[in-house]
Design a protein around this motif. Structure first.
Motif, short mmCIF file in Angstrom:
data_model
loop_
_atom_site.label_atom_id
_atom_site.label_comp_id
_atom_site.label_asym_id
_atom_site.label_seq_id
_atom_site.Cartn_x
_atom_site.Cartn_y
_atom_site.Cartn_z
N ASP A 136 0.75 -1.07 -0.06
CA ASP A 136 -0.10 0.02 -0.13
C ASP A 136 0.95 1.14 0.15
OD1 ASP A 136 -1.91 1.86 0.34
OD2 ASP A 136 -2.40 1.49 2.40
N LYS A 137 1.28 1.71 -1.13
CA LYS A 137 2.23 2.77 -1.09
C LYS A 137 1.75 4.22 -0.66
CE LYS A 137 0.77 4.03 -5.98
NZ LYS A 137 1.05 4.40 -7.41
N ALA A 138 0.63 4.29 -0.44
CA ALA A 138 0.32 5.40 0.26
C ALA A 138 0.26 5.48 1.87
CB ALA A 138 -1.45 5.55 -0.05
N SER A 139 0.47 4.17 2.13
CA SER A 139 0.61 4.10 3.62
C SER A 139 2.22 4.07 4.11
CB SER A 139 0.09 2.85 4.26
OG SER A 139 0.34 2.60 5.54
N ILE A 140 2.69 5.03 4.92
CA ILE A 140 4.09 5.25 5.41
C ILE A 140 3.92 4.31 6.75
CG2 ILE A 140 5.76 6.77 5.92
CD1 ILE A 140 4.71 8.84 4.22
N LEU A 141 5.29 3.58 6.50
CA LEU A 141 5.37 2.72 7.88
C LEU A 141 6.32 3.22 9.00
CD1 LEU A 141 5.25 -0.83 6.08
CD2 LEU A 141 3.43 0.31 7.29
N THR A 142 7.45 3.86 8.42
CA THR A 142 8.15 4.29 9.31
C THR A 142 9.11 5.40 8.52
OG1 THR A 142 10.10 3.71 10.85
CG2 THR A 142 10.08 2.68 8.71
N VAL A 143 9.88 6.39 9.33
CA VAL A 143 10.46 7.36 8.91
C VAL A 143 11.81 7.28 9.23
CG1 VAL A 143 10.68 9.93 8.77
CG2 VAL A 143 8.45 8.83 8.74
N LEU A 144 12.97 7.67 8.35
CA LEU A 144 14.08 7.55 8.62
C LEU A 144 14.92 9.02 8.53
CD1 LEU A 144 15.53 4.66 6.61
CD2 LEU A 144 14.76 4.58 8.92
N ASP A 145 15.54 9.45 9.32
CA ASP A 145 16.06 10.74 9.15
C ASP A 145 17.93 10.56 8.44
OD1 ASP A 145 14.05 12.06 10.29
OD2 ASP A 145 14.78 12.16 12.14
N VAL A 146 18.02 11.11 7.65
CA VAL A 146 19.45 10.99 7.02
C VAL A 146 20.04 12.31 6.52
CG1 VAL A 146 18.68 8.46 6.11
CG2 VAL A 146 18.32 10.76 4.64
N GLU A 147 21.39 12.34 6.65
CA GLU A 147 22.47 13.28 6.19
C GLU A 147 23.48 12.70 5.63
OE1 GLU A 147 23.13 16.53 9.01
OE2 GLU A 147 21.49 16.07 10.43
N ASP A 148 23.92 13.22 4.64
CA ASP A 148 25.17 12.55 3.98
C ASP A 148 24.99 11.17 3.69
OD1 ASP A 148 26.55 14.91 2.83
OD2 ASP A 148 27.12 15.17 4.94
N ARG A 149 23.64 10.48 3.39
CA ARG A 149 23.81 9.16 3.53
C ARG A 149 22.81 8.54 2.17
NH1 ARG A 149 26.81 6.21 6.09
NH2 ARG A 149 25.55 4.82 6.99
N ALA A 150 23.08 7.33 1.85
CA ALA A 150 22.03 6.92 0.52
C ALA A 150 21.18 6.04 1.22
CB ALA A 150 23.15 6.35 -0.42
N VAL A 151 20.00 5.87 0.68
CA VAL A 151 18.98 4.96 1.30
C VAL A 151 18.38 4.10 -0.10
CG1 VAL A 151 16.55 4.76 2.28
CG2 VAL A 151 18.28 6.34 2.78
N ALA A 152 18.37 2.90 0.09
CA ALA A 152 17.66 2.11 -1.19
C ALA A 152 16.63 1.09 -0.52
CB ALA A 152 18.75 1.34 -1.77
N THR A 153 15.37 0.81 -1.11
CA THR A 153 14.56 -0.08 -0.65
C THR A 153 14.35 -1.10 -1.76
OG1 THR A 153 13.39 1.27 0.95
CG2 THR A 153 12.21 -0.44 -0.02
N SER A 154 14.09 -2.16 -1.50
CA SER A 154 13.64 -3.54 -2.52
C SER A 154 12.73 -4.26 -1.70
CB SER A 154 14.87 -4.26 -2.96
OG SER A 154 15.71 -3.43 -3.62
N SER A 155 11.78 -4.69 -2.30
CA SER A 155 10.72 -5.69 -2.08
C SER A 155 10.47 -6.60 -2.95
CB SER A 155 9.32 -4.73 -1.80
OG SER A 155 8.31 -5.77 -1.64
N PRO A 156 10.09 -7.86 -2.79
CA PRO A 156 9.69 -8.84 -3.49
C PRO A 156 8.19 -8.54 -4.27
CG PRO A 156 9.36 -9.83 -1.64
CD PRO A 156 10.22 -8.44 -1.43
N PHE A 157 7.46 -7.85 -3.74
CA PHE A 157 6.16 -7.30 -4.16
C PHE A 157 6.22 -6.01 -5.07
CE2 PHE A 157 5.40 -8.91 0.39
CZ PHE A 157 5.09 -10.10 -0.08
N GLY A 158 7.53 -5.78 -5.43
CA GLY A 158 7.50 -4.66 -6.49
C GLY A 158 7.33 -4.98 -7.84
#
Length: 337
Positions: A231-253
């Motif tokens: 459910d892409k409209a639902s945010i499950l958690t929030v990450l705070d980042v500075e000078d960092r990279a973030v990547a997400t993968s899911s088998p449901f993509g």
């Protein structure tokens, strides 16, 4: 039932992504005025947010960024007939490869070693097998025959690729590369280097994967929301980042079949498409590494993820279980709930 047409890749930007992340306003108010760009890079939606006091210079940097992305696409794209990757896959070798192709294979080899072979760009023959099977009318819902899967596995193995600045050889007949699990991150890193060289100290870059330069306006962290993979409209958690990279993968993509039993995340060691986790988000210093690990960790159990994270300083993984539970892995303690 999963939608087989759902995009395989994901974006961070002003809007939600299919697999997983949303750029949120910094705490304390909306972001300051910025030069923004949205488009496409490596087949994925892409965006760029630049904060610079000289708007003309910021716009010139955006133009330079787009030109660099297009140049790298001509090297890494699996779908362009004129790309270096297409030529390599077609003839089985590449003479005098670009420095970027040699570099991305070097980084791929590092991720392959770090994950015990769970990340392997030579998985392309298996991808082709599943795609062709499920695009055939009347194809068995049980998937390709086990014998066909086993035969394709014999073509897989990054350790059997010979790579030097002078030549790349795919030594196994029928082998092929896909850089879809790392190229978006690699391109993001190159764009970050370009912007930093241009004097940018504050930006959010997303060329299929995302990486923050500095902090958000107001010296606050950039806030990235991780969406529910179903459910892409639902945010499950929030990450705070500075000078960092973030990547997400899911088998449901993306799934090859309508029932969602055969995911795009294929285990290169067995040819299977297991669904161990609902999604994996990796935070790292480099987007290419985060990109590769987020894919590989979907194929690994908790102990294996913890071991890999402990081997790589500055990496953390946020794993969402199929039951909806989060586990955080860090390089400091390996595993923390």
């Amino acid at each position: 039932m999963m939608n087989a047409r759902m995009t395989r890749r994901r974006m961070i930007g002003i809007s939600a992504a299919a697999a997983g992340m949303v750029l949120l306003p910094p705490r304390g108010g909306a972001a300051a005025e910025a030069v923004t760009w949205q488009g496409e890079a490596m087949g994925a939606q892409a965006s760029l947010i630049i904060h610079h006091p000289d708007r003309d210079k910021a716009e010139r940097l955006v133009e330079a960024t787009v030109a660099e992305v297009r140049r790298l696409e001509r090297i890494f794209s699996l779908y362009r007939e004129d790309s270096d990757l297409t030529l390599l896959n077609g003839q089985g070798f590449l003479v005098m490869p670009s420095p970027e192709m040699v570099d991305i294979l070097r980084q791929s080899r590092a991720a392959w070693e770090l994950t015990g072979g769970a990340f392997d760009p030579t998985v392309q023959p298996l991808w082709d097998l599943y795609r062709r099977h499920f695009s055939t009318p009347g194809a068995s819902e049980a998937g390709p025959p086990s014998e066909a899967v086993a035969e394709r596995v014999t073509r897989v193995g990054l350790d059997r690729i010979a790579c030097s600045p002078d030549r790349i050889d795919l030594s196994v007949p029928g082998s092929a590369l896909t850089l879809n699990g790392i190229a978006q991150g690699y391109v993001t890193d190159r764009v970050v280097d370009l912007l930093k060289a241009g004097g940018i100290e504050r930006s959010m870059v997303d060329m299929g994967e995302s990486r923050a330069i500095g902090s958000a306006p107001g010296n606050r962290p950039w806030r990235i929301g991780i969406s529910d993979p179903l459910d892409k409209a639902s945010i499950l958690t929030v990450l705070d980042v500075e000078d960092r990279a973030v990547a997400t993968s899911s088998p449901f993509g993306f799934c090859f079949d309508r029932e969602g039993n055969f995911s795009h995340i294929i285990d290169p060691r067995s040819g299977a498409t297991p669904q161990r986790h609902a999604s994996v988000t990796v935070v790292a210093g480099q987007a290419a590494l985060a990109d590769a690990l987020s894919t590989a960790f979907n194929l690994m159990d908790a102990d294996a993820i913890a071991a890999s994270v402990r081997m790589q300083a500055g990496v953390e993984a946020h794993v969402l279980s199929l039951r909806g539970e989060w586990t955080k892995f860090t390089a400091w303690d390996g595993r923390r709930l």
